[in-house]
Design a protein around this motif. Structure first.
Motif, mmCIF file in Angstrom:
data_model
loop_
_atom_site.group_PDB
_atom_site.id
_atom_site.type_symbol
_atom_site.label_atom_id
_atom_site.label_comp_id
_atom_site.label_asym_id
_atom_site.label_seq_id
_atom_site.Cartn_x
_atom_site.Cartn_y
_atom_site.Cartn_z
ATOM 1 N N ASP A 88 0.837 -1.209 0.000
ATOM 2 C CA ASP A 88 0.000 0.000 0.000
ATOM 3 C C ASP A 88 0.870 1.256 0.000
ATOM 4 N N VAL A 89 1.793 1.326 -0.937
ATOM 5 C CA VAL A 89 2.649 2.493 -1.115
ATOM 6 C C VAL A 89 1.943 3.460 -2.068
ATOM 7 N N PRO A 90 1.596 4.664 -1.634
ATOM 8 C CA PRO A 90 0.853 5.574 -2.512
ATOM 9 C C PRO A 90 1.631 5.970 -3.762
ATOM 10 N N GLY A 91 2.925 6.369 -3.567
ATOM 11 C CA GLY A 91 3.693 6.865 -4.701
ATOM 12 C C GLY A 91 5.152 6.463 -4.621
ATOM 13 N N LEU A 92 5.779 6.361 -5.779
ATOM 14 C CA LEU A 92 7.177 5.937 -5.851
ATOM 15 C C LEU A 92 7.817 6.525 -7.102
ATOM 16 N N ALA A 93 9.075 6.900 -6.981
ATOM 17 C CA ALA A 93 9.854 7.337 -8.138
ATOM 18 C C ALA A 93 11.099 6.473 -8.217
ATOM 19 N N VAL A 110 0.670 8.052 -6.798
ATOM 20 C CA VAL A 110 0.274 9.439 -6.565
ATOM 21 C C VAL A 110 1.098 10.063 -5.438
ATOM 22 N N ARG A 111 1.133 11.390 -5.439
ATOM 23 C CA ARG A 111 1.935 12.127 -4.457
ATOM 24 C C ARG A 111 1.340 12.072 -3.059
ATOM 25 N N SER A 112 0.052 11.815 -2.965
ATOM 26 C CA SER A 112 -0.635 11.851 -1.677
ATOM 27 C C SER A 112 -1.533 10.640 -1.532
ATOM 28 N N LYS A 113 -1.588 10.093 -0.324
ATOM 29 C CA LYS A 113 -2.485 8.977 -0.052
ATOM 30 C C LYS A 113 -3.929 9.362 -0.338
ATOM 31 N N ALA A 114 -4.219 10.641 -0.163
ATOM 32 C CA ALA A 114 -5.573 11.126 -0.419
ATOM 33 C C ALA A 114 -5.880 11.216 -1.910
ATOM 34 N N GLY A 115 -4.887 10.987 -2.744
ATOM 35 C CA GLY A 115 -5.089 11.045 -4.185
ATOM 36 C C GLY A 115 -4.503 12.313 -4.775
ATOM 37 N N GLY A 116 -4.883 12.608 -5.983
ATOM 38 C CA GLY A 116 -4.399 13.829 -6.608
ATOM 39 C C GLY A 116 -3.368 13.563 -7.680
ATOM 40 N N ALA A 117 -2.411 14.474 -7.790
ATOM 41 C CA ALA A 117 -1.463 14.461 -8.895
ATOM 42 C C ALA A 117 -0.565 13.229 -8.855
ATOM 43 N N PRO A 118 -0.202 12.721 -10.017
ATOM 44 C CA PRO A 118 0.687 11.554 -10.065
ATOM 45 C C PRO A 118 2.132 11.930 -9.733
ATOM 46 N N VAL A 119 2.867 10.960 -9.242
ATOM 47 C CA VAL A 119 4.306 11.133 -9.030
ATOM 48 C C VAL A 119 4.991 11.164 -10.378
ATOM 49 N N ASP A 120 5.971 12.066 -10.525
ATOM 50 C CA ASP A 120 6.808 12.070 -11.723
ATOM 51 C C ASP A 120 8.270 12.124 -11.296
ATOM 52 N N THR A 121 9.160 12.300 -12.244
ATOM 53 C CA THR A 121 10.590 12.211 -11.933
ATOM 54 C C THR A 121 11.121 13.442 -11.220
ATOM 55 N N ARG A 122 10.298 14.479 -11.065
ATOM 56 C CA ARG A 122 10.722 15.668 -10.324
ATOM 57 C C ARG A 122 9.950 15.846 -9.017
ATOM 58 N N THR A 123 9.153 14.860 -8.654
ATOM 59 C CA THR A 123 8.448 14.913 -7.375
ATOM 60 C C THR A 123 9.462 14.818 -6.234
ATOM 61 N N SER A 276 3.366 9.099 4.386
ATOM 62 C CA SER A 276 2.374 8.256 5.043
ATOM 63 C C SER A 276 3.069 7.227 5.926
ATOM 64 N N ARG A 277 2.420 6.893 7.022
ATOM 65 C CA ARG A 277 2.917 5.887 7.959
ATOM 66 C C ARG A 277 2.311 4.544 7.598
ATOM 67 N N TRP A 278 3.165 3.511 7.615
ATOM 68 C CA TRP A 278 2.703 2.192 7.185
ATOM 69 C C TRP A 278 2.139 1.374 8.332
#
Length: 546
Positions: A88-93, A110-123, A276-278
């Motif tokens: 359950d990792v929200p985002g990864l680069a 995604v950048r946030s567990k709550a959703g929203g913008a996707p992770v990219d290479t400059r996140t 986020s805390r796992w």
């Protein structure tokens, strides 16, 4: 390979006849995680790697490695996505560097567990302890400049430095600061960092700690020694703090324009992840705090992204040179990679790097845990390849497992499902920790609470005021106003839980060094004038009634 093992015993409660058992040194949970993670990657030391580099010119070697990376990318992407779902990792680069080139970079999730913008290479993510290799490099630069020597005595550079053992104090050298062999307990006094004590108090607190091993003999992971190293590097450079040295000597020359080292820096980045805390039931988004990891300086305060980290890896693979410029000498950069203390028969620790021996060369790697962000950096200098993984969840064994699995694939090693194995280990560790604080089924009678109130003092914490509030005691740490709720647990033993007051709300959300036990004990006159506070990792602090 003969794996090294740990066989700790972590009881879920203390037998009634032995309340002191609580205060016996316990497993250091996050170091145990590192140890256990090694057990999932033993295949790396039992196979012969493909001899890509034999009798080949560097350009041909790099071309072959680049082709190899491209060939396994579909497999890497599928495994990464599957692992993220399992943990359950929200985002990864993810980035992969070959020689002087970032050959692969991609964001997942995604950048946030709550959703929203996707992770990219400059996140931008927090990278935690992968910062330690940057600190080692700045030490090397100061040695290049003649501002430091590796064998300088620390006490000559920082007179406030003192350990319990006078001989160790006198003999502690610059090369010991980052080598994780100090003779101090693992994570020594990190609880004070979480409770917002300043740098001077953290460094001063080391003098009150009993050593747990002989000097330079035993691996024990510490952070405050790195904070001390940060001060020494800054003083050598004539800079106001280590971050100024980092900026001038590494971030600017490498063009790491998106990298910062404050909570304000990551929050101001238009493209940043939220941590986020796992938990085994899923990850939980938590807020930023200026306290952690930023109070620990070069131990873990960098915020950065994959594209910037690729530049750092290029410097490492270039042995201190970057785009035609020499930033740190090859000799002193190599010194930071020299094994300093054994972790197992196949692994050792250098300065900001684990060194993992394989039949055809060494893997240099480090993970980073910012408690709500996890990272992994791995290098294979003999193959001229490196990888970086940045995530917005706790370093919960997933990052190490994925990093080693990717290196397996790039190097052509047999397949081992490290992620699946480590998920079970992470789940078991989480459940063991939870059971430790479970209420005993038949607790012994509690003493009256009112007589336990009063003022107490400890050499590291300073003064504390204990008051009665409802059916519990509250312990107020006067220096930082951190408050602990002491609730009856078993006889004279209380659970001690950090309360979410003032700046400590986000710290409570991180759930690290926020719980422990407190036991009221009798002094030589038979009065309950002693209070022993024990942290999750087994360290204990004795308070005396004033």
């Amino acid at each position: 390979m003969k794996p090294f093992t740990v066989a700790p015993s972590v009881p879920s409660r203390v037998p009634p006849q032995s309340a002191a058992e609580i205060f016996r040194p316990k497993v250091y949970y996050r170091v145990l995680e590192v140890f256990l993670s090694f057990l999932t990657i033993v295949a790396l030391t039992t196979v012969n790697l493909p001899d890509i580099a034999t009798a080949a010119e560097p350009s041909k070697t790099e071309a072959a490695m680049e082709d190899r990376v491209k060939a396994v990318i579909p497999e890497i992407e599928a495994y990464t996505a599957s692992g993220m779902k399992g943990f359950d990792v929200p985002g990864l680069a993810l980035g992969i560097v070959v020689g002087d080139k970032l050959v692969y970079a991609r964001g997942f999730g995604v950048r946030s567990k709550a959703g929203g913008a996707p992770v990219d290479t400059r996140t931008v993510f927090q990278i935690g302890s992968t910062t330690k290799a940057f600190l080692a490099a700045t030490e090397a630069i100061m040695v290049d400049r003649g501002k430091l020597r590796w064998d300088d005595r620390v006490v000559d550079l920082e007179p406030a430095f003192q350990l319990k053992d006078p001989w160790v104090t006198r003999e502690f050298r610059v090369f010991d600061l980052l080598a994780q062999r100090s003779s101090l307990p693992t994570f020594v006094n990190d609880m004070l960092a979480m409770y917002n004590f300043d740098d001077a108090a953290l460094i001063r607190s080391l003098r009150n700690v009993e050593p747990v091993s002989s000097f330079r003999t035993t691996f024990a992971y510490t952070n405050i020694t790195h904070l001390l190293a940060s001060h020494i590097v800054a003083k050598a450079a004539g800079a106001p703090d280590w971050n100024a040295v980092l900026q001038k000597e590494l971030l600017d020359p490498l063009g790491m324009k998106d990298s910062t080292y404050t909570v304000e820096g990551i929050q101001a980045a238009p493209d940043h992840a939220n941590g986020s805390r796992w938990t085994p039931q899923g990850s939980i988004e938590v807020p930023f705090t200026p306290i952690f990891p930023y109070h620990l300086g070069g131990a873990g305060d960098i915020n950065t992204n994959v594209e910037d980290m690729a530049r750092w890896i290029r410097l490492q693979l270039g042995n201190g040179a970057f785009e035609g410029h020499r930033i740190v000498s090859q000799e002193n950069l190599a010194y930071t990679r020299r094994p300093m203390v054994a972790v197992s028969d196949q692994a050792s620790y250098a300065m900001g790097w684990y060194v993992y021996a394989t039949p055809n060369g060494n893997i240099l790697w480090h993970d980073g845990d910012a408690l709500s962000f996890g990272s992994f950096v791995g290098l294979v200098p003999d193959r001229n390849v490196g990888i970086v993984i940045l995530t917005n969840t706790t370093d919960n064994l997933f990052q190490i497992a994925l990093g080693m699995w990717i290196l397996d694939r790039i190097l052509g090693n047999p397949k081992v499902d490290h992620v699946a194995k480590n998920r079970e280990l992470a789940k078991a560790g989480f459940e063991t920790k939870a059971k430790r604080f479970a209420k005993p089924s038949n607790p012994r009678p509690f003493p009256p609470l009112a007589p336990l109130t009063g003022r107490f003092v400890n050499p590291s914490f300073g003064h504390a005021e204990i008051t009665l509030q409802g059916d519990a005691l509250v312990m107020d740490i006067q220096a930082t106003r951190a408050q602990l709720k002491l609730e009856p647990w078993d006889g004279s033993v209380f659970t001690a839980t950090l309360m979410p007051t003032g700046p400590f709300g986000p710290i409570v959300d991180l759930d690290f060094m926020t719980r422990g036990f407190a036991q009221f004990q009798m002094d030589k006159d038979g009065k309950l004038n002693l209070l022993r506070l024990s942290t999750e990792d087994g360290q204990a602090y004795e308070f005396t009634r004033e």
